[in-house]
Design a protein around this motif. Structure first.
Motif, short mmCIF file in Angstrom:
data_model
loop_
_atom_site.label_atom_id
_atom_site.label_comp_id
_atom_site.label_asym_id
_atom_site.label_seq_id
_atom_site.Cartn_x
_atom_site.Cartn_y
_atom_site.Cartn_z
N LEU A 204 4.51 -24.69 54.17
CA LEU A 204 4.04 -25.97 53.64
C LEU A 204 2.62 -26.29 54.12
N LEU A 205 2.35 -26.03 55.39
CA LEU A 205 1.00 -26.29 55.91
C LEU A 205 -0.03 -25.44 55.19
N GLN A 206 0.33 -24.19 54.92
CA GLN A 206 -0.60 -23.33 54.19
C GLN A 206 -0.79 -23.80 52.76
N ALA A 207 0.34 -24.17 52.10
CA ALA A 207 0.24 -24.61 50.71
C ALA A 207 -0.52 -25.92 50.58
N LEU A 208 -0.34 -26.83 51.54
CA LEU A 208 -1.04 -28.11 51.47
C LEU A 208 -2.53 -27.97 51.73
N GLY A 209 -2.93 -26.82 52.28
CA GLY A 209 -4.36 -26.58 52.48
C GLY A 209 -5.03 -25.84 51.35
N GLU A 210 -4.27 -25.47 50.32
CA GLU A 210 -4.85 -24.74 49.18
C GLU A 210 -5.63 -25.69 48.27
N ASP A 211 -6.45 -25.08 47.40
CA ASP A 211 -7.32 -25.87 46.51
C ASP A 211 -6.51 -26.71 45.53
N LEU A 227 4.14 -32.60 47.70
CA LEU A 227 4.92 -31.85 48.68
C LEU A 227 6.12 -31.16 48.04
N TRP A 228 6.90 -31.92 47.27
CA TRP A 228 8.16 -31.41 46.75
C TRP A 228 7.99 -30.57 45.49
N ARG A 229 7.05 -30.91 44.62
CA ARG A 229 6.94 -30.23 43.33
C ARG A 229 5.92 -29.10 43.32
N HIS A 230 4.98 -29.11 44.27
CA HIS A 230 3.92 -28.10 44.25
C HIS A 230 3.91 -27.25 45.52
N ALA A 231 3.91 -27.90 46.68
CA ALA A 231 3.79 -27.15 47.94
C ALA A 231 5.08 -26.41 48.29
N LEU A 232 6.23 -27.10 48.20
CA LEU A 232 7.48 -26.49 48.63
C LEU A 232 7.86 -25.24 47.83
N PRO A 233 7.77 -25.25 46.48
CA PRO A 233 8.10 -24.01 45.75
C PRO A 233 7.24 -22.82 46.17
N ASN A 234 5.98 -23.06 46.52
CA ASN A 234 5.12 -21.96 46.94
C ASN A 234 5.37 -21.54 48.38
N ALA A 235 6.08 -22.38 49.14
CA ALA A 235 6.41 -22.03 50.53
C ALA A 235 7.74 -21.31 50.64
N LEU A 236 8.52 -21.22 49.55
CA LEU A 236 9.87 -20.68 49.63
C LEU A 236 9.98 -19.14 49.59
N PRO A 237 9.08 -18.39 48.92
CA PRO A 237 9.26 -16.93 48.90
C PRO A 237 9.40 -16.28 50.27
N PRO A 238 8.57 -16.61 51.27
CA PRO A 238 8.81 -16.02 52.61
C PRO A 238 10.17 -16.41 53.19
N LEU A 299 18.65 -6.67 47.55
CA LEU A 299 18.61 -7.76 46.58
C LEU A 299 17.46 -8.72 46.88
N THR A 300 17.20 -8.95 48.18
CA THR A 300 16.09 -9.83 48.55
C THR A 300 14.76 -9.22 48.14
N ASP A 301 14.60 -7.91 48.37
CA ASP A 301 13.37 -7.24 47.94
C ASP A 301 13.20 -7.31 46.43
N LEU A 302 14.30 -7.15 45.70
CA LEU A 302 14.21 -7.23 44.24
C LEU A 302 13.84 -8.64 43.78
N ALA A 303 14.44 -9.65 44.44
CA ALA A 303 14.09 -11.03 44.08
C ALA A 303 12.63 -11.32 44.40
N TYR A 304 12.16 -10.81 45.55
CA TYR A 304 10.76 -11.03 45.93
C TYR A 304 9.83 -10.33 44.95
N ALA A 305 10.22 -9.10 44.55
CA ALA A 305 9.40 -8.37 43.58
C ALA A 305 9.39 -9.07 42.22
N LEU A 306 10.49 -9.73 41.87
CA LEU A 306 10.55 -10.46 40.61
C LEU A 306 9.63 -11.68 40.66
N ILE A 307 9.57 -12.33 41.84
CA ILE A 307 8.71 -13.50 41.99
C ILE A 307 7.25 -13.10 42.06
N ASP A 308 6.97 -12.03 42.83
CA ASP A 308 5.58 -11.60 43.05
C ASP A 308 5.41 -10.17 42.53
#
Length: 314
Positions: A204-211, A227-238, A299-308
């Motif tokens: 979240l701290l990283q996402a909130l610092g993005e452009d 926070l909830w609609r933009h930062a949190l979804p981008n903080a969830l893949p890790p 399965l986690t690697d496949l889900a991560y590959a699907l996201i990114d």
């Protein structure tokens, strides 16, 4: 995606093969002999030799491993030395209970971790940050059996609002089953929840610092919505990757938690098999846990590959 899966399968199968080798030979290196348990207090040498030959323990260890591995590949996990039944049947009676406990702990760890991670970003005062840090530290430091006994003392003895142990399936009786599930799943979830909270907070701290978040702030969009609609979804893949790794931690802690709460799952079965040197049961339980961990990681690697898609390219 199919090509990525085919590239990942050989390493997953290699891990399972190495795990089977390590499990089999480490068990033989541990002091103790199952024949001594089966032969009684004062057996004759002939009795000991007959039992050893009947179990196949008189053969070279490599030959025993080869036979066991070939049987496993055919779906035959052997027979229990002590109970005498098929190991596959013993596992089938316990797997559902351990899966229920692990899923409950995984849900709790994700929910608690998300709340603590979001609070770590939104709480600004020092006192609140100190409380959150203390909660995370205690969750990581306190052993599972200590927190388990503490919860039993508080909520089953001092204030008897929850059962001290045992199992009732959530599927058969959701209300009663949840009461039996709550304490063991919560104890299992505390250490993973602290790890999830750390990753959520950092993400979240990283996402909130993005452009894009700074642009949203300049446009007057409320901070909570950002926070909830933009930062949190981008903080969830890790966090998704971490959850896959935490499955192994949860399966390992299940042995202790099931013993504390008399939960009749694979952990209890493994603990009983270890004390009796029941090799086929121990090998099957450990190999099953490793297989679950490998499958979840895949399965986690496949889900991560699907996201990114960049993961697939690497």
């Amino acid at each position: 995606m199919t090509g990525y899966l085919l590239r990942r399968l050989p390493s997953a199968l290699g891990v399972l093969l190495l795990a089977s080798f390590a499990i089999f030979f480490i068990l033989r290196a541990v002091p103790g002999d199952p024949v001594a348990t089966l032969a009684g207090s004062d057996p004759s040498p002939e009795t000991v030799a007959a039992i050893r030959a009947d179990l196949g323990l008189d053969r070279p260890v490599l030959a025993q491993y080869g036979t066991w591995l070939a049987d496993v590949l055919r779906g035959d996990l052997g027979r229990s030395y002590v109970i005498g039944g098929e190991v596959s049947e013993l596992l089938s009676q316990r797997i559902g209970k351990s899966v229920e406990l692990t899923i409950g702990a995984l849900v709790f760890s994700l929910a608690i971790g998300l709340v603590l991670g979001v609070l770590g970003v939104t709480v600004k005062n020092r006192a609140g940050q100190a409380v959150l840090s203390a909660i995370n530290a205690i969750s990581l430091i306190v052993p599972a059996y200590v927190s388990g006994f503490l919860l039993v003392f508080l909520f089953a003895i001092t204030w008897p609002v929850l059962p001290p142990g045992g199992h009732v399936s959530v599927l058969s009786d959701p209300q009663i089953g949840f009461q039996y599930l709550l304490m063991p799943a919560l104890v299992m979830a505390l250490p993973p929840a602290a790890i999830v909270a750390r990753y959520v907070k950092d993400g979240l701290l990283q996402a909130l610092g993005e452009d894009y978040t700074r642009t949203a702030k300049s446009l007057g969009i409320p901070h909570r919505r950002i926070l909830w609609r933009h930062a949190l979804p981008n903080a969830l893949p890790p966090v998704l990757t971490v959850l896959g790794m935490l499955v192994g931690t949860l399966l390992g802690s299940a042995v202790i938690i099931e013993a504390v709460f008399a939960w009749p799952g694979l952990g209890t079965l493994a603990e009983q098999a270890v004390t009796r040197r029941d090799y086929p049961v121990i090998q099957a339980v450990l190999l099953f846990m490793v297989a679950v961990f490998v499958i979840v990681q895949l399965l986690t690697d496949l889900a991560y590959a699907l996201i990114d898609p960049r993961v697939r390219l690497r």
